[in-house]
Design an enzyme around this catalytic site. Sequence first.
Site, PDB file in Angstrom:
ATOM      1  N   GLY A 177       0.833  -1.202   0.000  1.00 49.95           N
ATOM      2  CA  GLY A 177       0.000   0.000   0.000  1.00 49.95           C
ATOM      3  C   GLY A 177       0.863   1.245   0.000  1.00 49.95           C
TER       4      GLY A 177
ATOM      5  N   ASP B 270     -15.756  -9.700 -23.488  1.00 46.16           N
ATOM      6  CA  ASP B 270     -16.494  -9.958 -22.250  1.00 46.16           C
ATOM      7  C   ASP B 270     -17.967 -10.255 -22.511  1.00 46.16           C
ATOM      8  OD1 ASP B 270     -14.032  -9.217 -21.297  1.00 46.16           O
ATOM      9  OD2 ASP B 270     -14.662  -7.227 -20.664  1.00 46.16           O
TER      10      ASP B 270
ATOM     11  N   LYS C  63      -9.562 -11.214 -17.176  1.00 47.64           N
ATOM     12  CA  LYS C  63      -9.676 -11.239 -18.645  1.00 47.64           C
ATOM     13  C   LYS C  63      -9.072 -12.506 -19.259  1.00 47.64           C
ATOM     14  CE  LYS C  63     -10.651  -8.305 -22.118  1.00 47.64           C
ATOM     15  NZ  LYS C  63     -11.882  -7.503 -22.122  1.00 47.64           N
TER      16      LYS C  63
ATOM     17  N   GLU D 107       4.833 -10.588  -6.562  1.00 51.05           N
ATOM     18  CA  GLU D 107       3.805 -10.730  -7.596  1.00 51.05           C
ATOM     19  C   GLU D 107       4.196 -10.083  -8.922  1.00 51.05           C
ATOM     20  OE1 GLU D 107       2.457  -7.099  -5.083  1.00 51.05           O
ATOM     21  OE2 GLU D 107       3.724  -8.874  -4.887  1.00 51.05           O
TER      22      GLU D 107
ATOM     23  N   HIS E 160       8.029  -7.139  -3.626  1.00 53.28           N
ATOM     24  CA  HIS E 160       6.792  -7.578  -4.283  1.00 53.28           C
ATOM     25  C   HIS E 160       7.044  -8.836  -5.125  1.00 53.28           C
ATOM     26  CE1 HIS E 160       4.199  -4.145  -3.294  1.00 53.28           C
ATOM     27  NE2 HIS E 160       5.312  -3.436  -3.325  1.00 53.28           N
TER      28      HIS E 160
ATOM     29  N   CYS F 147       5.290  -6.068   1.774  1.00 51.29           N
ATOM     30  CA  CYS F 147       5.633  -4.645   1.830  1.00 51.29           C
ATOM     31  C   CYS F 147       4.889  -3.967   2.986  1.00 51.29           C
ATOM     32  CB  CYS F 147       5.352  -3.999   0.476  1.00 51.29           C
ATOM     33  SG  CYS F 147       6.280  -2.481   0.212  1.00 51.29           S
ATOM     34  N   TYR F 148       3.898  -3.131   2.707  1.00 49.88           N
ATOM     35  CA  TYR F 148       3.102  -2.505   3.774  1.00 49.88           C
ATOM     36  C   TYR F 148       2.492  -3.587   4.669  1.00 49.88           C
ATOM     37  CZ  TYR F 148      -0.455   0.610   5.867  1.00 49.88           C
ATOM     38  OH  TYR F 148      -1.243   1.334   6.734  1.00 49.88           O
TER      39      TYR F 148
END
Length: 406
Positions: A54, A225, A365, A170, A168, A81-82
């Site tokens: 964050g 979509d 997606k 990710e 991070h 992290c945060y």
Amino acid sequence: MDETLVIVDYGSQYTQLIARRARELGVYSIIVPYSADADDIATHNPRGIVLSGGPNSVYDAAAPSLQAKLLELDLPVLGICYGLQLLTLALGGKVEPAATREYGKAKLVLKHDSQLLLSDYDQSTVWMSHGDHATTPPEGFVVTATSEDNIICGIEDHERRMYGLQFHPEVAHSEYGKQILENFIGLCGFARDWQAGSIIKHSIAAIRETVGDKKVICALSGGVDSSVAAALVDRAIGDQQTCIFVDTGLLRQNEYDEVLAAYKTIGLNVKPVRAADQFLGKLAGVTDPEQKRKIIGAEFIAVFDAEAKKIAGADFLVQGTLYPDVIESVSVNGPSVTIKSHHNVGGLPDKMKLKLIEPLRELFKDEVRTIGAALGLPDKSVQRQPFPGPGLAIRIIGDITVERLA
């Protein structure tokens, strides 16, 4: 879903990536705002919890906080992290402002045996983005890694199944990031049997149960979509669904006819509506992009509403809402700022009094594309480049004419 990885969102720009990486690893994941009640989180049958990064300092007056009850659920917890800093503070450790904000690539230096950070990852590249950092881990935690500048990068208390990373994992810049998340998922004991395709069977049963013998209408845009949502509903209830496909005159060259042909190939019950002259008439002389958007949005609703009224007994409306739309409509600190009009969850007017069916609202997606292929949609339809609803009207600077569209 039987097992869930719950990601508590503290406002990181990367939060959605954590959820996507987990799903790539065969784990169903959801994102909840940090204000979500711990008892509600427990109803999702979580096997593990991730505290996201964050932008705040943990010492900001209005800094998002960590609910103590989350740590009482007796689940594996990974703070990123945060999230690491919140975990550290909550459990009695120490967090301090760094002399300089660390942003970008750093080297991971392993300091201790770890369940999360394996020996192969020593000296690997990780991605940092922080101002504060933990200086003293809570009691029971060991420091498993630092950066080359001796900033704590990894802590863990394996007995309590609590882990923290100052970088991070990710993001693609973290060399072994996906493996690190996979290690955490392993420590949670997930069966790892989530597949986007498995949603088809579940969705078909749910749609049939919801709709019964009623009629359904679907607003087709020609994009991925709405096309996949329509195909999924068609697989469930066939011609009980009528798809309305409006030609605004603002799509790419030959696109309307090509997409219409693709729909007919898979047997969709489509009602084409040629309304290009109507849209261009409303847009004549309009040059402001935002005004164009509003005119197109209002006109689309008017055309759709008029056509929908011709379908007697329609009780349901199909929309291709995706999980990112859902997440972005409920930000960590309340409703998100509207980035642009004509692209919000909902979209069609309340006065239509139709109940929504959103078969894709739990999906990203790439998962939607997988389902589209499994449902037999042509590759060209499934892999379409995203195109804005207002189409060429906002690609054209100034007045919109037939010649300029051509």
